[in-house]
Design a protein around this motif. Structure first.
Motif, PDB file in Angstrom:
ATOM      1  N   LYS A  97      15.850-141.274 -33.234  1.00  0.00           N
ATOM      2  CA  LYS A  97      17.015-141.435 -34.110  1.00  0.00           C
ATOM      3  C   LYS A  97      17.987-142.467 -33.549  1.00  0.00           C
ATOM      4  CE  LYS A  97      18.825-139.885 -37.965  1.00  0.00           C
ATOM      5  NZ  LYS A  97      18.165-140.077 -39.255  1.00  0.00           N
ATOM      6  N   GLU A  98      18.064-142.565 -32.223  1.00  0.00           N
ATOM      7  CA  GLU A  98      18.906-143.584 -31.592  1.00  0.00           C
ATOM      8  C   GLU A  98      18.332-144.976 -31.831  1.00  0.00           C
ATOM      9  OE1 GLU A  98      20.591-140.812 -27.893  1.00  0.00           O
ATOM     10  OE2 GLU A  98      18.934-142.226 -27.570  1.00  0.00           O
ATOM     11  N   LYS A  99      16.995-145.082 -31.789  1.00  0.00           N
ATOM     12  CA  LYS A  99      16.341-146.380 -31.987  1.00  0.00           C
ATOM     13  C   LYS A  99      16.306-146.780 -33.460  1.00  0.00           C
ATOM     14  CE  LYS A  99      12.577-147.421 -29.772  1.00  0.00           C
ATOM     15  NZ  LYS A  99      11.195-147.370 -29.214  1.00  0.00           N
ATOM     16  N   PHE A 100      16.124-145.790 -34.331  1.00  0.00           N
ATOM     17  CA  PHE A 100      15.982-146.048 -35.767  1.00  0.00           C
ATOM     18  C   PHE A 100      16.966-145.148 -36.530  1.00  0.00           C
ATOM     19  CE2 PHE A 100      11.776-146.350 -33.670  1.00  0.00           C
ATOM     20  CZ  PHE A 100      11.533-147.725 -33.818  1.00  0.00           C
ATOM     21  N   PRO A 101      18.247-145.516 -36.566  1.00  0.00           N
ATOM     22  CA  PRO A 101      19.292-144.620 -37.098  1.00  0.00           C
ATOM     23  C   PRO A 101      19.082-144.180 -38.541  1.00  0.00           C
ATOM     24  CG  PRO A 101      20.266-146.455 -35.898  1.00  0.00           C
ATOM     25  CD  PRO A 101      18.813-146.766 -36.028  1.00  0.00           C
ATOM     26  N   THR A 102      18.441-145.000 -39.360  1.00  0.00           N
ATOM     27  CA  THR A 102      18.276-144.637 -40.772  1.00  0.00           C
ATOM     28  C   THR A 102      16.961-143.907 -41.048  1.00  0.00           C
ATOM     29  OG1 THR A 102      17.252-146.787 -41.295  1.00  0.00           O
ATOM     30  CG2 THR A 102      19.665-146.621 -41.488  1.00  0.00           C
ATOM     31  N   ALA A 103      16.140-143.710 -40.016  1.00  0.00           N
ATOM     32  CA  ALA A 103      14.832-143.077 -40.197  1.00  0.00           C
ATOM     33  C   ALA A 103      14.977-141.585 -40.483  1.00  0.00           C
ATOM     34  CB  ALA A 103      13.966-143.287 -38.964  1.00  0.00           C
ATOM     35  N   LYS A 104      14.022-141.052 -41.220  1.00  0.00           N
ATOM     36  CA  LYS A 104      13.948-139.615 -41.449  1.00  0.00           C
ATOM     37  C   LYS A 104      13.042-139.027 -40.381  1.00  0.00           C
ATOM     38  CE  LYS A 104      12.972-136.145 -45.016  1.00  0.00           C
ATOM     39  NZ  LYS A 104      12.676-135.950 -46.458  1.00  0.00           N
ATOM     40  N   VAL A 105      13.620-138.184 -39.527  1.00  0.00           N
ATOM     41  CA  VAL A 105      12.893-137.581 -38.411  1.00  0.00           C
ATOM     42  C   VAL A 105      12.770-136.083 -38.664  1.00  0.00           C
ATOM     43  CG1 VAL A 105      12.834-137.189 -35.911  1.00  0.00           C
ATOM     44  CG2 VAL A 105      13.760-139.335 -36.815  1.00  0.00           C
ATOM     45  N   LEU A 106      11.529-135.604 -38.683  1.00  0.00           N
ATOM     46  CA  LEU A 106      11.241-134.197 -38.954  1.00  0.00           C
ATOM     47  C   LEU A 106      10.573-133.571 -37.737  1.00  0.00           C
ATOM     48  CD1 LEU A 106      10.870-131.759 -40.951  1.00  0.00           C
ATOM     49  CD2 LEU A 106       8.693-132.827 -41.616  1.00  0.00           C
ATOM     50  N   VAL A 107      11.085-132.429 -37.297  1.00  0.00           N
ATOM     51  CA  VAL A 107      10.494-131.693 -36.179  1.00  0.00           C
ATOM     52  C   VAL A 107       9.930-130.380 -36.709  1.00  0.00           C
ATOM     53  CG1 VAL A 107      10.905-130.606 -33.935  1.00  0.00           C
ATOM     54  CG2 VAL A 107      12.134-132.705 -34.546  1.00  0.00           C
ATOM     55  N   LEU A 108       8.664-130.114 -36.388  1.00  0.00           N
ATOM     56  CA  LEU A 108       7.996-128.891 -36.818  1.00  0.00           C
ATOM     57  C   LEU A 108       7.793-127.968 -35.622  1.00  0.00           C
ATOM     58  CD1 LEU A 108       5.257-130.470 -39.126  1.00  0.00           C
ATOM     59  CD2 LEU A 108       7.513-129.606 -39.795  1.00  0.00           C
ATOM     60  N   GLU A 109       8.151-126.715 -35.758  1.00  0.00           N
ATOM     61  CA  GLU A 109       8.049-125.736 -34.674  1.00  0.00           C
ATOM     62  C   GLU A 109       7.359-124.482 -35.203  1.00  0.00           C
ATOM     63  OE1 GLU A 109       7.852-123.425 -31.730  1.00  0.00           O
ATOM     64  OE2 GLU A 109       8.719-125.396 -31.307  1.00  0.00           O
ATOM     65  N   LYS A 110       6.320-124.049 -34.505  1.00  0.00           N
ATOM     66  CA  LYS A 110       5.576-122.893 -35.019  1.00  0.00           C
ATOM     67  C   LYS A 110       6.292-121.567 -34.783  1.00  0.00           C
ATOM     68  CE  LYS A 110       2.549-121.675 -31.139  1.00  0.00           C
ATOM     69  NZ  LYS A 110       1.144-121.427 -30.777  1.00  0.00           N
ATOM     70  N   GLY A 111       7.233-121.518 -33.852  1.00  0.00           N
ATOM     71  CA  GLY A 111       7.938-120.281 -33.547  1.00  0.00           C
ATOM     72  C   GLY A 111       9.302-120.209 -34.199  1.00  0.00           C
ATOM     73  N   MET A 112       9.899-119.027 -34.115  1.00  0.00           N
ATOM     74  CA  MET A 112      11.275-118.873 -34.579  1.00  0.00           C
ATOM     75  C   MET A 112      12.213-119.659 -33.665  1.00  0.00           C
ATOM     76  SD  MET A 112      13.377-115.323 -35.195  1.00  0.00           S
ATOM     77  CE  MET A 112      13.441-114.907 -33.451  1.00  0.00           C
ATOM     78  N   LEU A 113      11.894-119.668 -32.363  1.00  0.00           N
ATOM     79  CA  LEU A 113      12.563-120.476 -31.352  1.00  0.00           C
ATOM     80  C   LEU A 113      11.498-121.373 -30.725  1.00  0.00           C
ATOM     81  CD1 LEU A 113      14.627-117.637 -29.635  1.00  0.00           C
ATOM     82  CD2 LEU A 113      15.516-119.365 -31.201  1.00  0.00           C
ATOM     83  N   PRO A 114      11.888-122.370 -29.903  1.00  0.00           N
ATOM     84  CA  PRO A 114      10.868-123.170 -29.204  1.00  0.00           C
ATOM     85  C   PRO A 114       9.865-122.256 -28.506  1.00  0.00           C
ATOM     86  CG  PRO A 114      13.020-124.121 -28.882  1.00  0.00           C
ATOM     87  CD  PRO A 114      13.243-122.837 -29.623  1.00  0.00           C
ATOM     88  N   GLN A 115       8.563-122.436 -28.802  1.00  0.00           N
ATOM     89  CA  GLN A 115       7.592-121.390 -28.535  1.00  0.00           C
ATOM     90  C   GLN A 115       6.821-121.550 -27.223  1.00  0.00           C
ATOM     91  OE1 GLN A 115       7.612-118.935 -30.578  1.00  0.00           O
ATOM     92  NE2 GLN A 115       5.867-117.708 -29.948  1.00  0.00           N
ATOM     93  N   GLY A 116       6.957-122.661 -26.529  1.00  0.00           N
ATOM     94  CA  GLY A 116       6.126-122.872 -25.340  1.00  0.00           C
ATOM     95  C   GLY A 116       6.757-122.340 -24.073  1.00  0.00           C
ATOM     96  N   ALA A 117       7.288-123.247 -23.249  1.00  0.00           N
ATOM     97  CA  ALA A 117       7.898-122.841 -21.981  1.00  0.00           C
ATOM     98  C   ALA A 117       9.363-123.244 -21.876  1.00  0.00           C
ATOM     99  CB  ALA A 117       7.116-123.454 -20.817  1.00  0.00           C
ATOM    100  N   SER A 118       9.856-124.041 -22.831  1.00  0.00           N
ATOM    101  CA  SER A 118      11.192-124.625 -22.678  1.00  0.00           C
ATOM    102  C   SER A 118      12.290-123.585 -22.538  1.00  0.00           C
ATOM    103  CB  SER A 118      11.501-125.550 -23.854  1.00  0.00           C
ATOM    104  OG  SER A 118      10.663-126.688 -23.827  1.00  0.00           O
ATOM    105  N   THR A 119      12.201-122.474 -23.258  1.00  0.00           N
ATOM    106  CA  THR A 119      13.213-121.422 -23.118  1.00  0.00           C
ATOM    107  C   THR A 119      12.646-120.179 -22.449  1.00  0.00           C
ATOM    108  OG1 THR A 119      12.714-120.780 -25.390  1.00  0.00           O
ATOM    109  CG2 THR A 119      14.680-122.111 -25.046  1.00  0.00           C
ATOM    110  N   LYS A 120      11.470-120.295 -21.864  1.00  0.00           N
ATOM    111  CA  LYS A 120      10.841-119.141 -21.220  1.00  0.00           C
ATOM    112  C   LYS A 120      10.609-119.361 -19.730  1.00  0.00           C
ATOM    113  CE  LYS A 120       8.622-117.231 -25.338  1.00  0.00           C
ATOM    114  NZ  LYS A 120       9.415-117.968 -26.336  1.00  0.00           N
ATOM    115  N   ASN A 121      10.968-120.535 -19.232  1.00  0.00           N
ATOM    116  CA  ASN A 121      10.752-120.815 -17.811  1.00  0.00           C
ATOM    117  C   ASN A 121      11.870-120.226 -16.961  1.00  0.00           C
ATOM    118  OD1 ASN A 121      12.958-122.769 -17.533  1.00  0.00           O
ATOM    119  ND2 ASN A 121      11.719-124.087 -18.829  1.00  0.00           N
ATOM    120  N   ALA A 122      11.786-120.471 -15.668  1.00  0.00           N
ATOM    121  CA  ALA A 122      12.747-119.867 -14.736  1.00  0.00           C
ATOM    122  C   ALA A 122      14.014-120.694 -14.550  1.00  0.00           C
ATOM    123  CB  ALA A 122      12.076-119.652 -13.376  1.00  0.00           C
ATOM    124  N   GLY A 123      14.047-121.901 -15.122  1.00  0.00           N
ATOM    125  CA  GLY A 123      15.249-122.716 -15.028  1.00  0.00           C
ATOM    126  C   GLY A 123      15.457-123.355 -13.673  1.00  0.00           C
TER     127      GLY A 123
END
Length: 369
Positions: free
Chosen positions: A35-61
């Motif tokens: 979005k920073e590189k292409f400000p007018t572009a339509k960017v869509l993010v698809l997530e299979k979980g209700m929250l980020p489903q991998g390790a991003s919010t499940k790791n030890a930090g």
């Protein structure tokens, strides 16, 4: 999914410039960079979980880049230059994360990292190679990274001396992801949750994305699914489940910092007057090569045993909660960031270092375009 209305299809799934699969640290950083590189572009993010489903919010930090014994182990299968490059990318990735979101917004604290040793042979071999590793890392940190320290935390059944890393910190990964989501939403990046992609087809001018009984087209497709990549990609990425538990608050908890032992296969830290403790994958490597979000008695019981005998031998505690996250690993520690075809790209295999390199890999993925 076939019950999408005309309005839903028009607003979310039409005229899409960039579609990203995965809303973890890599996917959102990729979306923000696009979005920073292409400000007018339509960017869509698809997530299979209700929250980020991998390790991003499940790791030890852990805001870390590898314990001493981990880096020594890496040197057995990588060249010195490769290990230096790995640490440099992890370190630069952590600085990029802090710069992009701000220390307060990710709960960053520089409380140092400590490596404990139960095995005498591992301790002796690690200490004997500490100067070599410090010399190797000197171009990055300009001083010794690892130093010996006395057992100031009163742990039991370990060597009385352990190794301290003055550059290691910790973050709150919930805060991190909340800040990333907020930043993405401010840029009008569209995020759709509970959306599982089954397959895709690159038709040279467009990519068709298939999900259950619904399909749509996008100009470019970027895959940031890490440990779940085998479903969509033929790349050397193996899922690696990591199990974690956290105690209830402990009165007068004196432990502060991030801690590793057994070559990094066990790790713990303080958070909100609790101990968060994870690891044990080395007890059952094959069994933990899974994408199932479950915990096992074998590993959870080992974590509790180590809490009782080593980490909190003089304190009473109760386990409040346990969970698991899915990492992506392979035969090399270097992340895979590349073109799959003319219009399909991937940034996967973070090797358990998502906090450190996730921001950097997301940026690298977006910069392929």
């Amino acid at each position: 999914m076939k019950n999408f209305s005309y309005w839903e299809i028009k607003e979310w799934f039409s005229n899409v410039d960039f579609t990203i699969i995965g809303s973890g640290i890599v996917g959102l950083n990729c979306a923000i960079r696009l979005k920073e590189k292409f400000p007018t572009a339509k960017v869509l993010v698809l997530e299979k979980g209700m929250l980020p489903q991998g390790a991003s919010t499940k790791n030890a930090g852990f805001a870390c880049f590898g314990s001493l014994s981990e880096l020594i182990q890496d040197l057995a299968s990588h060249s010195e230059q490769e290990v230096l490059d790995l640490v440099k990318k992890r370190w630069n990735g952590l600085q990029l994360l802090r710069k992009n979101l701000g220390d307060q917004n990710i709960g960053f604290e520089l409380n140092k990292g400590y490596e404990l040793f139960i095995n005498n042979d591992l301790y002796e071999s690690s200490i004997s190679k500490m100067n070599q590793v410090n010399k190797l890392l000197h171009p990055i940190f300009k001083e010794d990274t690892f130093k010996k320290s006395d057992n100031i935390f009163q742990f039991k059944n370990i060597k009385e001396q352990y190794v301290v890393n003055q550059f290691e910190g910790q973050i709150d990964t919930g805060k991190m992801m909340k800040a990333l989501l907020f930043k993405a939403q401010k840029l009008e990046i569209q995020i759709v949750n509970n959306f599982t992609v089954d397959s895709f087809e690159d038709y040279s001018n467009k990519v068709t994305v298939h999900a259950n009984d619904f399909s749509f087209t996008t100009d470019k497709l970027l895959i940031a699914t890490n440990g779940f990549s085998k479903k969509l990609l033929n790349e050397n990425v193996t899922p690696a489940r990591a199990q974690v538990l956290i105690t209830k608050p402990i009165k007068n908890l004196h432990i502060k910092g991030t801690f590793h032992f057994d070559e990094g296969y066990y790790y713990f830290r303080n958070i909100d007057n609790r101990i968060l403790f994870g690891g044990g994958r080395n007890l059952d490597f094959k069994g933990e090569e899974t994408t199932k979000f479950e915990t096992t008695d074998r590993i959870q019981n080992k974590l509790k045993e180590l809490l009782e005998t080593t980490i909190l031998p003089n304190a009473s505690f109760e386990v409040a909660h346990s969970w698991s996250g899915i990492m992506g690993v392979g035969n090399q520690k270097k992340a895979i960031v590349k073109n799959i075809s003319d219009n399909v790209f991937c940034g996967v295999r973070l090797g358990g270092m998502g906090v450190a390199i996730g921001s950097f890999v997301g940026k690298e993925l977006a910069d392929l375009l």
